[in-house]
Motif scaffolding. Structure first.
Motif, PDB file in Angstrom:
ATOM      1  N   MET A  70       0.828  -1.201   0.000  1.00  0.00           N
ATOM      2  CA  MET A  70       0.000   0.000   0.000  1.00  0.00           C
ATOM      3  C   MET A  70       0.871   1.263   0.000  1.00  0.00           C
ATOM      4  SD  MET A  70      -3.269   0.786   2.425  1.00  0.00           S
ATOM      5  CE  MET A  70      -3.825  -0.878   2.219  1.00  0.00           C
ATOM      6  N   GLU A  71       1.944   1.229   0.749  1.00  0.00           N
ATOM      7  CA  GLU A  71       2.864   2.366   0.787  1.00  0.00           C
ATOM      8  C   GLU A  71       3.492   2.600  -0.584  1.00  0.00           C
ATOM      9  OE1 GLU A  71       4.958   5.525   2.645  1.00  0.00           O
ATOM     10  OE2 GLU A  71       3.342   4.297   3.416  1.00  0.00           O
ATOM     11  N   LYS A  72       3.911   1.529  -1.251  1.00  0.00           N
ATOM     12  CA  LYS A  72       4.507   1.671  -2.583  1.00  0.00           C
ATOM     13  C   LYS A  72       3.504   2.247  -3.569  1.00  0.00           C
ATOM     14  CE  LYS A  72       6.299  -2.574  -2.429  1.00  0.00           C
ATOM     15  NZ  LYS A  72       6.883  -3.836  -2.851  1.00  0.00           N
ATOM     16  N   ARG A  73       2.288   1.729  -3.546  1.00  0.00           N
ATOM     17  CA  ARG A  73       1.273   2.232  -4.471  1.00  0.00           C
ATOM     18  C   ARG A  73       0.914   3.681  -4.171  1.00  0.00           C
ATOM     19  NH1 ARG A  73      -2.697  -2.654  -6.193  1.00  0.00           N
ATOM     20  NH2 ARG A  73      -1.105  -4.257  -6.299  1.00  0.00           N
ATOM     21  N   GLY A  74       0.863   4.033  -2.899  1.00  0.00           N
ATOM     22  CA  GLY A  74       0.596   5.419  -2.526  1.00  0.00           C
ATOM     23  C   GLY A  74       1.690   6.363  -3.009  1.00  0.00           C
ATOM     24  N   LEU A  75       2.934   5.924  -2.899  1.00  0.00           N
ATOM     25  CA  LEU A  75       4.045   6.747  -3.387  1.00  0.00           C
ATOM     26  C   LEU A  75       4.013   6.898  -4.908  1.00  0.00           C
ATOM     27  CD1 LEU A  75       6.887   5.427  -1.068  1.00  0.00           C
ATOM     28  CD2 LEU A  75       5.996   7.754  -1.141  1.00  0.00           C
ATOM     29  N   ILE A  76       3.629   5.830  -5.603  1.00  0.00           N
ATOM     30  CA  ILE A  76       3.519   5.924  -7.063  1.00  0.00           C
ATOM     31  C   ILE A  76       2.435   6.921  -7.446  1.00  0.00           C
ATOM     32  CG2 ILE A  76       2.786   4.655  -9.128  1.00  0.00           C
ATOM     33  CD1 ILE A  76       4.203   2.196  -7.924  1.00  0.00           C
ATOM     34  N   VAL A  77       1.289   6.836  -6.793  1.00  0.00           N
ATOM     35  CA  VAL A  77       0.181   7.743  -7.113  1.00  0.00           C
ATOM     36  C   VAL A  77       0.539   9.185  -6.770  1.00  0.00           C
ATOM     37  CG1 VAL A  77      -2.194   8.343  -6.499  1.00  0.00           C
ATOM     38  CG2 VAL A  77      -1.604   5.980  -6.993  1.00  0.00           C
ATOM     39  N   SER A  78       1.211   9.407  -5.653  1.00  0.00           N
ATOM     40  CA  SER A  78       1.594  10.786  -5.318  1.00  0.00           C
ATOM     41  C   SER A  78       2.631  11.322  -6.298  1.00  0.00           C
ATOM     42  CB  SER A  78       2.107  10.882  -3.882  1.00  0.00           C
ATOM     43  OG  SER A  78       3.308  10.167  -3.731  1.00  0.00           O
ATOM     44  N   THR A  79       3.526  10.457  -6.771  1.00  0.00           N
ATOM     45  CA  THR A  79       4.514  10.882  -7.766  1.00  0.00           C
ATOM     46  C   THR A  79       3.830  11.223  -9.087  1.00  0.00           C
ATOM     47  OG1 THR A  79       6.184   9.511  -6.701  1.00  0.00           O
ATOM     48  CG2 THR A  79       6.646  10.218  -8.936  1.00  0.00           C
ATOM     49  N   ILE A  80       2.857  10.414  -9.485  1.00  0.00           N
ATOM     50  CA  ILE A  80       2.091  10.715 -10.704  1.00  0.00           C
ATOM     51  C   ILE A  80       1.383  12.057 -10.564  1.00  0.00           C
ATOM     52  CG2 ILE A  80       0.045  10.016 -12.037  1.00  0.00           C
ATOM     53  CD1 ILE A  80       0.919   7.103 -11.556  1.00  0.00           C
ATOM     54  N   THR A  81       0.789  12.299  -9.409  1.00  0.00           N
ATOM     55  CA  THR A  81       0.072  13.557  -9.175  1.00  0.00           C
ATOM     56  C   THR A  81       1.008  14.753  -9.281  1.00  0.00           C
ATOM     57  OG1 THR A  81      -1.529  12.432  -7.766  1.00  0.00           O
ATOM     58  CG2 THR A  81      -1.329  14.818  -7.501  1.00  0.00           C
ATOM     59  N   ILE A  82       2.185  14.653  -8.672  1.00  0.00           N
ATOM     60  CA  ILE A  82       3.142  15.758  -8.726  1.00  0.00           C
ATOM     61  C   ILE A  82       3.655  15.948 -10.148  1.00  0.00           C
ATOM     62  CG2 ILE A  82       5.408  16.538  -7.918  1.00  0.00           C
ATOM     63  CD1 ILE A  82       4.705  15.022  -5.276  1.00  0.00           C
ATOM     64  N   TYR A  83       3.943  14.860 -10.834  1.00  0.00           N
ATOM     65  CA  TYR A  83       4.450  14.938 -12.206  1.00  0.00           C
ATOM     66  C   TYR A  83       3.431  15.606 -13.125  1.00  0.00           C
ATOM     67  CZ  TYR A  83       6.598  13.491 -16.587  1.00  0.00           C
ATOM     68  OH  TYR A  83       7.168  13.482 -17.827  1.00  0.00           O
ATOM     69  N   LEU A  84       2.185  15.191 -13.023  1.00  0.00           N
ATOM     70  CA  LEU A  84       1.148  15.819 -13.849  1.00  0.00           C
ATOM     71  C   LEU A  84       0.944  17.279 -13.453  1.00  0.00           C
ATOM     72  CD1 LEU A  84      -1.463  12.923 -14.049  1.00  0.00           C
ATOM     73  CD2 LEU A  84       0.211  13.614 -15.768  1.00  0.00           C
ATOM     74  N   GLY A  85       1.113  17.557 -12.175  1.00  0.00           N
ATOM     75  CA  GLY A  85       1.002  18.940 -11.715  1.00  0.00           C
ATOM     76  C   GLY A  85       2.070  19.838 -12.313  1.00  0.00           C
ATOM     77  N   LEU A  86       3.251  19.280 -12.571  1.00  0.00           N
ATOM     78  CA  LEU A  86       4.313  20.068 -13.214  1.00  0.00           C
ATOM     79  C   LEU A  86       3.879  20.520 -14.609  1.00  0.00           C
ATOM     80  CD1 LEU A  86       7.501  18.093 -12.180  1.00  0.00           C
ATOM     81  CD2 LEU A  86       6.950  20.447 -11.601  1.00  0.00           C
ATOM     82  N   TYR A  87       3.193  19.656 -15.326  1.00  0.00           N
ATOM     83  CA  TYR A  87       2.679  20.059 -16.636  1.00  0.00           C
ATOM     84  C   TYR A  87       1.648  21.171 -16.495  1.00  0.00           C
ATOM     85  CZ  TYR A  87       4.893  16.317 -19.256  1.00  0.00           C
ATOM     86  OH  TYR A  87       5.800  15.508 -19.866  1.00  0.00           O
ATOM     87  N   LEU A  88       0.816  21.051 -15.485  1.00  0.00           N
ATOM     88  CA  LEU A  88      -0.211  22.080 -15.287  1.00  0.00           C
ATOM     89  C   LEU A  88       0.396  23.416 -14.891  1.00  0.00           C
ATOM     90  CD1 LEU A  88      -2.915  19.928 -13.460  1.00  0.00           C
ATOM     91  CD2 LEU A  88      -2.923  20.693 -15.838  1.00  0.00           C
ATOM     92  N   LEU A  89       1.564  23.382 -14.251  1.00  0.00           N
ATOM     93  CA  LEU A  89       2.218  24.624 -13.840  1.00  0.00           C
ATOM     94  C   LEU A  89       2.793  25.414 -15.024  1.00  0.00           C
ATOM     95  CD1 LEU A  89       4.173  23.556 -10.638  1.00  0.00           C
ATOM     96  CD2 LEU A  89       2.272  25.158 -10.780  1.00  0.00           C
ATOM     97  N   THR A  90       3.012  24.753 -16.140  1.00  0.00           N
ATOM     98  CA  THR A  90       3.610  25.458 -17.271  1.00  0.00           C
ATOM     99  C   THR A  90       2.704  26.553 -17.790  1.00  0.00           C
ATOM    100  OG1 THR A  90       2.723  23.930 -18.912  1.00  0.00           O
ATOM    101  CG2 THR A  90       4.906  23.426 -17.981  1.00  0.00           C
ATOM    102  N   GLY A  91       1.400  26.353 -17.699  1.00  0.00           N
ATOM    103  CA  GLY A  91       0.464  27.356 -18.183  1.00  0.00           C
ATOM    104  C   GLY A  91       0.388  27.424 -19.694  1.00  0.00           C
ATOM    105  N   GLN A  92       1.039  26.519 -20.387  1.00  0.00           N
ATOM    106  CA  GLN A  92       1.079  26.552 -21.850  1.00  0.00           C
ATOM    107  C   GLN A  92       0.236  25.434 -22.464  1.00  0.00           C
ATOM    108  OE1 GLN A  92       5.222  26.232 -22.650  1.00  0.00           O
ATOM    109  NE2 GLN A  92       5.692  28.286 -21.911  1.00  0.00           N
ATOM    110  N   LEU A  93      -0.636  24.834 -21.686  1.00  0.00           N
ATOM    111  CA  LEU A  93      -1.440  23.725 -22.175  1.00  0.00           C
ATOM    112  C   LEU A  93      -2.841  24.197 -22.541  1.00  0.00           C
ATOM    113  CD1 LEU A  93      -0.498  21.108 -19.448  1.00  0.00           C
ATOM    114  CD2 LEU A  93       0.467  21.315 -21.725  1.00  0.00           C
TER     115      LEU A  93
END
Length: 133
Positions: A47-70
């Motif tokens: 569960m900890e591993k899966r939670g870390l994967i999901v949080s990493t996906i969330t942060i990674y996708l958030g980086l794209y959203l921060l660009t403001g160019q989408l």
């Protein structure tokens, strides 16, 4: 804990730097979790591993959203991907929680006497169909 420290102390460096640092720490935490598996219960380690994967996906996708160019369409697709990742983790958590509660209920003598077979069947079904998560 490291994520909170990063958020607080690297907040002055800018949001992108902060997000990249959190992404790095999340990946490092995943590797440490995978190598050492600190919990005695394998389910908690998974569960900890899966939670870390999901949080990493969330942060990674958030980086794209921060660009403001989408475009708004791409942003919606990224949010849907994030929602699917979060839903996947919540369903996995709910399955494991239900199995644990069914086992806990089975330990009560009166419940085991009248509902033991039903609980066994429920645990069996959750394990059989939950293996795809």
């Amino acid at each position: 804990m490291f994520l909170i420290i990063t958020s607080v102390f690297l907040g002055l460096q800018g949001v992108r730097f902060q997000a990249l640092s959190v992404l790095f720490i999340g990946g490092l935490n995943y590797l440490l979790q995978k190598w050492w598996e600190p919990y005695e219960d394998n389910i908690l380690n998974e569960m900890e591993k899966r939670g870390l994967i999901v949080s990493t996906i969330t942060i990674y996708l958030g980086l794209y959203l921060l660009t403001g160019q989408l475009s708004s369409g791409v942003r919606i697709v990224l949010l849907v991907i994030n929602f699917i990742a979060l839903a996947y983790f919540y369903v996995y958590f709910a399955k494991e929680f239900a199995i644990a509660k069914a086992r806990e209920l089975k330990s009560i003598k009166l419940v085991k006497k009248y509902f033991g077979r039903l609980l066994d069947r429920a645990i069996d079904l959750l394990k059989r169909y939950g293996k795809y998560l």
